[in-house]
Design a protein around this motif. Structure first.
Motif, PDB file in Angstrom:
ATOM      1  N   LEU A  74      75.936  99.088  69.317  1.00  0.00           N
ATOM      2  CA  LEU A  74      76.208 100.316  68.569  1.00  0.00           C
ATOM      3  C   LEU A  74      77.401 100.114  67.641  1.00  0.00           C
ATOM      4  CD1 LEU A  74      75.892 103.313  67.901  1.00  0.00           C
ATOM      5  CD2 LEU A  74      77.219 103.834  69.963  1.00  0.00           C
ATOM      6  N   GLY A  75      78.470  99.528  68.170  1.00  0.00           N
ATOM      7  CA  GLY A  75      79.636  99.257  67.343  1.00  0.00           C
ATOM      8  C   GLY A  75      79.327  98.312  66.199  1.00  0.00           C
ATOM      9  N   MET A  76      78.522  97.278  66.466  1.00  0.00           N
ATOM     10  CA  MET A  76      78.162  96.335  65.410  1.00  0.00           C
ATOM     11  C   MET A  76      77.328  97.013  64.332  1.00  0.00           C
ATOM     12  SD  MET A  76      77.381  92.967  67.775  1.00  0.00           S
ATOM     13  CE  MET A  76      76.954  91.911  66.409  1.00  0.00           C
ATOM     14  N   SER A  77      76.439  97.917  64.731  1.00  0.00           N
ATOM     15  CA  SER A  77      75.643  98.619  63.724  1.00  0.00           C
ATOM     16  C   SER A  77      76.517  99.549  62.886  1.00  0.00           C
ATOM     17  CB  SER A  77      74.517  99.415  64.398  1.00  0.00           C
ATOM     18  OG  SER A  77      75.034 100.498  65.155  1.00  0.00           O
ATOM     19  N   LEU A  78      77.518 100.170  63.505  1.00  0.00           N
ATOM     20  CA  LEU A  78      78.413 101.061  62.771  1.00  0.00           C
ATOM     21  C   LEU A  78      79.226 100.299  61.729  1.00  0.00           C
ATOM     22  CD1 LEU A  78      79.787 103.380  65.617  1.00  0.00           C
ATOM     23  CD2 LEU A  78      78.077 103.945  63.873  1.00  0.00           C
ATOM     24  N   SER A  79      79.464  99.020  61.956  1.00  0.00           N
ATOM     25  CA  SER A  79      80.249  98.241  61.001  1.00  0.00           C
ATOM     26  C   SER A  79      79.534  98.113  59.660  1.00  0.00           C
ATOM     27  CB  SER A  79      80.543  96.843  61.563  1.00  0.00           C
ATOM     28  OG  SER A  79      79.355  96.062  61.640  1.00  0.00           O
ATOM     29  N   GLY A  80      78.229  98.344  59.658  1.00  0.00           N
ATOM     30  CA  GLY A  80      77.469  98.281  58.407  1.00  0.00           C
ATOM     31  C   GLY A  80      77.413  99.592  57.669  1.00  0.00           C
ATOM     32  N   TYR A  81      77.923 100.690  58.268  1.00  0.00           N
ATOM     33  CA  TYR A  81      77.914 101.991  57.619  1.00  0.00           C
ATOM     34  C   TYR A  81      79.204 102.198  56.837  1.00  0.00           C
ATOM     35  CZ  TYR A  81      74.018 103.183  60.757  1.00  0.00           C
ATOM     36  OH  TYR A  81      72.827 103.203  61.431  1.00  0.00           O
ATOM     37  N   ARG A  82      79.114 102.998  55.807  1.00  0.00           N
ATOM     38  CA  ARG A  82      80.284 103.382  55.028  1.00  0.00           C
ATOM     39  C   ARG A  82      80.319 104.900  54.915  1.00  0.00           C
ATOM     40  NH1 ARG A  82      80.879  99.070  56.305  1.00  0.00           N
ATOM     41  NH2 ARG A  82      81.319  97.181  55.121  1.00  0.00           N
ATOM     42  N   ILE A  83      81.497 105.473  55.012  1.00  0.00           N
ATOM     43  CA  ILE A  83      81.627 106.929  54.919  1.00  0.00           C
ATOM     44  C   ILE A  83      81.659 107.358  53.458  1.00  0.00           C
ATOM     45  CG2 ILE A  83      83.189 108.866  55.295  1.00  0.00           C
ATOM     46  CD1 ILE A  83      83.904 107.835  57.936  1.00  0.00           C
TER      47      ILE A  83
ATOM     48  N   ILE B  59      73.404 110.702  56.159  1.00  0.00           N
ATOM     49  CA  ILE B  59      73.134 110.587  57.593  1.00  0.00           C
ATOM     50  C   ILE B  59      73.866 109.387  58.185  1.00  0.00           C
ATOM     51  CG2 ILE B  59      71.330 110.161  59.301  1.00  0.00           C
ATOM     52  CD1 ILE B  59      69.474 111.838  57.504  1.00  0.00           C
ATOM     53  N   SER B  60      73.906 108.275  57.476  1.00  0.00           N
ATOM     54  CA  SER B  60      74.657 107.119  57.988  1.00  0.00           C
ATOM     55  C   SER B  60      76.136 107.465  58.110  1.00  0.00           C
ATOM     56  CB  SER B  60      74.455 105.904  57.080  1.00  0.00           C
ATOM     57  OG  SER B  60      74.971 106.135  55.782  1.00  0.00           O
ATOM     58  N   SER B  61      76.650 108.269  57.180  1.00  0.00           N
ATOM     59  CA  SER B  61      78.049 108.698  57.259  1.00  0.00           C
ATOM     60  C   SER B  61      78.266 109.607  58.461  1.00  0.00           C
ATOM     61  CB  SER B  61      78.447 109.438  55.973  1.00  0.00           C
ATOM     62  OG  SER B  61      78.371 108.601  54.843  1.00  0.00           O
ATOM     63  N   VAL B  62      77.288 110.489  58.745  1.00  0.00           N
ATOM     64  CA  VAL B  62      77.393 111.390  59.897  1.00  0.00           C
ATOM     65  C   VAL B  62      77.390 110.589  61.199  1.00  0.00           C
ATOM     66  CG1 VAL B  62      76.251 113.241  61.187  1.00  0.00           C
ATOM     67  CG2 VAL B  62      76.364 113.347  58.694  1.00  0.00           C
ATOM     68  N   ILE B  63      76.508 109.601  61.298  1.00  0.00           N
ATOM     69  CA  ILE B  63      76.457 108.766  62.507  1.00  0.00           C
ATOM     70  C   ILE B  63      77.800 108.088  62.738  1.00  0.00           C
ATOM     71  CG2 ILE B  63      75.414 106.707  63.526  1.00  0.00           C
ATOM     72  CD1 ILE B  63      72.802 107.503  62.051  1.00  0.00           C
ATOM     73  N   PHE B  64      78.358 107.525  61.676  1.00  0.00           N
ATOM     74  CA  PHE B  64      79.639 106.825  61.804  1.00  0.00           C
ATOM     75  C   PHE B  64      80.762 107.803  62.145  1.00  0.00           C
ATOM     76  CE2 PHE B  64      83.611 105.066  60.381  1.00  0.00           C
ATOM     77  CZ  PHE B  64      83.544 103.729  60.721  1.00  0.00           C
ATOM     78  N   LEU B  65      80.894 108.867  61.344  1.00  0.00           N
ATOM     79  CA  LEU B  65      82.021 109.786  61.537  1.00  0.00           C
ATOM     80  C   LEU B  65      81.930 110.519  62.865  1.00  0.00           C
ATOM     81  CD1 LEU B  65      84.575 110.981  60.306  1.00  0.00           C
ATOM     82  CD2 LEU B  65      83.155 112.772  59.279  1.00  0.00           C
ATOM     83  N   SER B  66      80.733 110.969  63.251  1.00  0.00           N
ATOM     84  CA  SER B  66      80.602 111.707  64.513  1.00  0.00           C
ATOM     85  C   SER B  66      80.922 110.814  65.705  1.00  0.00           C
ATOM     86  CB  SER B  66      79.191 112.301  64.650  1.00  0.00           C
ATOM     87  OG  SER B  66      78.203 111.295  64.745  1.00  0.00           O
ATOM     88  N   THR B  67      80.583 109.520  65.613  1.00  0.00           N
ATOM     89  CA  THR B  67      80.910 108.595  66.704  1.00  0.00           C
ATOM     90  C   THR B  67      82.412 108.405  66.816  1.00  0.00           C
ATOM     91  OG1 THR B  67      78.803 107.447  66.383  1.00  0.00           O
ATOM     92  CG2 THR B  67      80.486 106.308  67.649  1.00  0.00           C
ATOM     93  N   VAL B  68      83.076 108.280  65.677  1.00  0.00           N
ATOM     94  CA  VAL B  68      84.533 108.102  65.682  1.00  0.00           C
ATOM     95  C   VAL B  68      85.235 109.374  66.169  1.00  0.00           C
ATOM     96  CG1 VAL B  68      86.556 107.722  64.225  1.00  0.00           C
ATOM     97  CG2 VAL B  68      84.484 106.358  63.869  1.00  0.00           C
ATOM     98  N   VAL B  69      84.840 110.515  65.615  1.00  0.00           N
ATOM     99  CA  VAL B  69      85.508 111.780  65.951  1.00  0.00           C
ATOM    100  C   VAL B  69      85.195 112.205  67.382  1.00  0.00           C
ATOM    101  CG1 VAL B  69      85.738 114.226  65.325  1.00  0.00           C
ATOM    102  CG2 VAL B  69      85.550 112.489  63.540  1.00  0.00           C
ATOM    103  N   ALA B  70      84.044 111.793  67.912  1.00  0.00           N
ATOM    104  CA  ALA B  70      83.705 112.126  69.296  1.00  0.00           C
ATOM    105  C   ALA B  70      84.732 111.564  70.272  1.00  0.00           C
ATOM    106  CB  ALA B  70      82.314 111.591  69.646  1.00  0.00           C
ATOM    107  N   GLY B  71      85.403 110.499  69.874  1.00  0.00           N
ATOM    108  CA  GLY B  71      86.492 109.974  70.707  1.00  0.00           C
ATOM    109  C   GLY B  71      87.623 110.964  70.878  1.00  0.00           C
ATOM    110  N   LEU B  72      87.719 111.942  69.971  1.00  0.00           N
ATOM    111  CA  LEU B  72      88.733 112.992  70.061  1.00  0.00           C
ATOM    112  C   LEU B  72      88.195 114.288  70.645  1.00  0.00           C
ATOM    113  CD1 LEU B  72      90.369 112.475  66.535  1.00  0.00           C
ATOM    114  CD2 LEU B  72      91.145 111.547  68.721  1.00  0.00           C
ATOM    115  N   THR B  73      86.935 114.618  70.316  1.00  0.00           N
ATOM    116  CA  THR B  73      86.381 115.901  70.765  1.00  0.00           C
ATOM    117  C   THR B  73      85.828 115.848  72.190  1.00  0.00           C
ATOM    118  OG1 THR B  73      84.261 115.359  69.712  1.00  0.00           O
ATOM    119  CG2 THR B  73      85.837 116.650  68.419  1.00  0.00           C
TER     120      THR B  73
END
Length: 298
Positions: free
Chosen positions: A202-211, A274-288
């Protein structure tokens, strides 16, 4: 401290995977091979093992499913109405705001935080998760988009190894079939390796996304991480749901957007959002997610 103990291993592995992907430490062909092994073998085996010996009598309740899917469908409809009006066409934005990454994030989080026995509630929802939301998206596309329902595409999205693993586990459970001990030991060994590898992938796939910052990105991310779990929380309180089951449902609703939503993206513009949402929601979920964990603590 308990909350941190639950979250650090999950998001630590995702971050490690992102680092490996961003630095391209693994070659492209090795990355692809590892992804196939993880998501077509180990993760289906994990879901099979969890459901095959779960106490389904605790979780297979219409009320439990209603308390999760009513908020999910409500968010799906609300966001699609807003985005359809804004874009003037169908999109998969509602799916991005309502489809949780309950396998890669939900399973390890709930296992560490609430114990393996609580996964029975997650598995009960997972059996119908893709079926309900992917079917809704497909009907939405058919009636408001191309005008025809692509059954082959829908069945292809549902007949994936993860769903097959769940279904096989349910069949073994309901039939009472006994699996020989050596074979079950093999299942357990594969299942034990599944989650660490899946989180790394999952982390490796996120590295290919850009916000790509936009109002739509903020709306979808907040709807996924705050609105949907808040609705599940409120309905569970009104229904007097069992506290453990209620906590599991809220945490599932609070998980970030699942990567499978990308399969329903319509065009380059939708893919970018949608790729931005996947990336950002995964990062922000660490806080929420810690906030929801604290809120649901007894």
């Amino acid at each position: 401290m308990t909350v941190l103990n639950a979250l650090i291993p999950v998001f630590g592995l995702i971050l490690l995977g992102w680092f490996l992907g961003a630095r391209r430490i693994l070659p492209a062909d090795g990355n692809a091979t590892l992804s196939i092994i993880t998501f077509k073998l180990m993760m289906p085996v994990l879901l099979f093992a969890g459901l095959a010996r779960a106490d389904l009598s605790r979780a297979m309740s219409p009320m439990l499913l209603l308390l999760y899917f009513l908020p999910a469908i409500s968010v799906f409809v609300l966001i699609n109405l807003l985005m359809h009006r804004r874009l003037g066409r169908p999109s998969s934005m509602g799916l991005a705001a309502s489809y949780s990454n309950n396998v890669l994030v939900g399973i390890p989080l709930i296992t560490v935080m609430l114990g393996p026995d609580s996964l029975v509630y997650l598995f009960a929802v997972l059996v119908f998760h893709s079926l309900v939301l992917f079917t809704l998206q497909s009907f939405y596309n058919a009636f408001f988009g191309s005008g025809e329902l692509n059954w082959r595409s829908l069945l292809g999205s549902l007949a994936n190894p993860l769903i097959i693993g769940l279904m096989c586990g349910a069949l073994v459970n309901l039939s009472g079939l006994e699996i020989p001990a050596p074979l079950w030991r093999l299942v357990e060994m594969l299942a034990a390796a599944a989650l660490p590898l899946a989180l790394l992938m999952l982390g490796m796939s996120l590295s290919g996304y850009r916000i790509h910052l936009s109002g739509s990105l903020v709306l979808l991310t907040l709807s996924k991480l705050l609105l949907m779990p808040a609705l599940v929380l409120a309905l569970g309180l009104l229904a007097g749901l069992d506290p453990l089951a209620h906590t599991v449902l809220v945490l599932m609703a609070a998980c970030p957007t699942g990567v499978n939503v990308m399969a329903f993206a319509m065009g380059q513009a939708d893919t970018r959002i949608i790729s931005s949402v996947i990336f950002l929601s995964t990062v922000v979920a660490g806080l929420t997610l810690p906030l929801w964990l604290v809120l649901m603590a007894p």
